[in-house]
Motif scaffolding. Sequence first.
Motif, PDB file in Angstrom:
ATOM      1  N   VAL A 124       0.836  -1.203   0.000  1.00 51.58           N
ATOM      2  CA  VAL A 124       0.000   0.000   0.000  1.00 51.58           C
ATOM      3  C   VAL A 124       0.873   1.256   0.000  1.00 51.58           C
ATOM      4  CG1 VAL A 124      -1.635   1.346   1.383  1.00 51.58           C
ATOM      5  CG2 VAL A 124      -1.985  -1.109   1.078  1.00 51.58           C
ATOM      6  N   VAL A 125       1.952   1.239   0.782  1.00 57.15           N
ATOM      7  CA  VAL A 125       2.871   2.382   0.822  1.00 57.15           C
ATOM      8  C   VAL A 125       3.501   2.598  -0.552  1.00 57.15           C
ATOM      9  CG1 VAL A 125       5.053   3.224   1.783  1.00 57.15           C
ATOM     10  CG2 VAL A 125       3.346   2.191   3.286  1.00 57.15           C
ATOM     11  N   PHE A 126       3.944   1.504  -1.192  1.00 56.38           N
ATOM     12  CA  PHE A 126       4.554   1.586  -2.526  1.00 56.38           C
ATOM     13  C   PHE A 126       3.561   2.138  -3.544  1.00 56.38           C
ATOM     14  CE2 PHE A 126       5.563  -0.145  -6.708  1.00 56.38           C
ATOM     15  CZ  PHE A 126       6.922   0.108  -6.824  1.00 56.38           C
ATOM     16  N   LEU A 127       2.338   1.587  -3.538  1.00 56.67           N
ATOM     17  CA  LEU A 127       1.308   2.027  -4.477  1.00 56.67           C
ATOM     18  C   LEU A 127       0.921   3.482  -4.223  1.00 56.67           C
ATOM     19  CD1 LEU A 127      -0.466   0.973  -6.796  1.00 56.67           C
ATOM     20  CD2 LEU A 127      -2.210   0.408  -5.099  1.00 56.67           C
ATOM     21  N   SER A 128       0.852   3.874  -2.960  1.00 59.68           N
ATOM     22  CA  SER A 128       0.531   5.257  -2.613  1.00 59.68           C
ATOM     23  C   SER A 128       1.594   6.204  -3.144  1.00 59.68           C
ATOM     24  CB  SER A 128       0.412   5.410  -1.096  1.00 59.68           C
ATOM     25  OG  SER A 128      -0.640   4.617  -0.585  1.00 59.68           O
ATOM     26  N   GLY A 129       2.857   5.790  -3.056  1.00 56.66           N
ATOM     27  CA  GLY A 129       3.945   6.608  -3.592  1.00 56.66           C
ATOM     28  C   GLY A 129       3.820   6.794  -5.087  1.00 56.66           C
TER      29      GLY A 129
END
Length: 314
Positions: free
Chosen positions: A159-164
């Motif tokens: 989720v953090v990667f996709l949010s970035g």
Amino acid sequence: MKTSKTMSSYLSIAAKGILMGAADSVPGVSGGTIAFMTGIYEELIFSLKQCGVSALKKLFQEGIKATWQHINGGFLLALFGGVIISILTLSRVVLYLLNTHPILLWSFFFGLILAAVWSVVRHIEKWDIGVITTFVVGTAAAYFVTTISPTTIETSGFVVFLSGMIAICAMILPGISGSFILLLLGMYAPMLTAVKELQLATLCIFAAGCAAGLLSFSHVLSWMFKHFKVMTLALLGGFMLGSLNKVWPWKQTIESVIDRHGKEIPLVQHNILPHSFESLHSQPAYMWYAIALMLIGILMVIVLEKMGQKPADH
């Protein structure tokens, strides 16, 4: 594209990066808007586009120096160095003002973005039905984004990667705020906490997502500027105009939640007039101060435009 610059030019680029970082820290304001106003937007997109497969080939075939020149490395280092410095330092000041003097801060950004719309659309020489339609679509799309209620999702590495990836694409689009996209995804507070507490693992995953988003989306934007520049300018101008809904200074909170620190976080807000704000909240609307700060924001755009019109050193 000419990329040879003097030290003073790199310092100027770094200063623009600092402004971009400060803008990106506020949900509703885009660093891409600052990049466009200061005249570095197309060079930014071009340089990011160069950081792909062609750069790897250049590295193995011609070495580090040729690759550095190929990707316009000095420009990117100065700009993103300024962005990082700003996020780690100046953004704290912006966020403090957002908490303590929201009306005045939003007023400043409202004037800045309003003038930025003119900054973009003034480059369009001829307005035909296609350009007008594109501008209206951009305005409606950005307005719709600002009306979406934020969600809450479980934080994980993916989720953090996709949010970035998603947020960085918004950050380089004038008028679309990467911070606001993070807010919609429910990742604004977690990422702000990660920055403040220097959670390196989370920040590295987020940075990797940002890099992936930049490298892919920059190709799309570069292609759009090359083949449909007028339409792209109209779309970006519409994005800016539509985003004004988010930065209107006087709001009525319809729905909110309490975070784990006991702080009330607005979820759904409606724009209201200053006198209605005073009646609802029993607080001063600071209307004249707000108008003054809007004018200062407009004046700042004019100054940034002058900065962007200066010929590059080469």
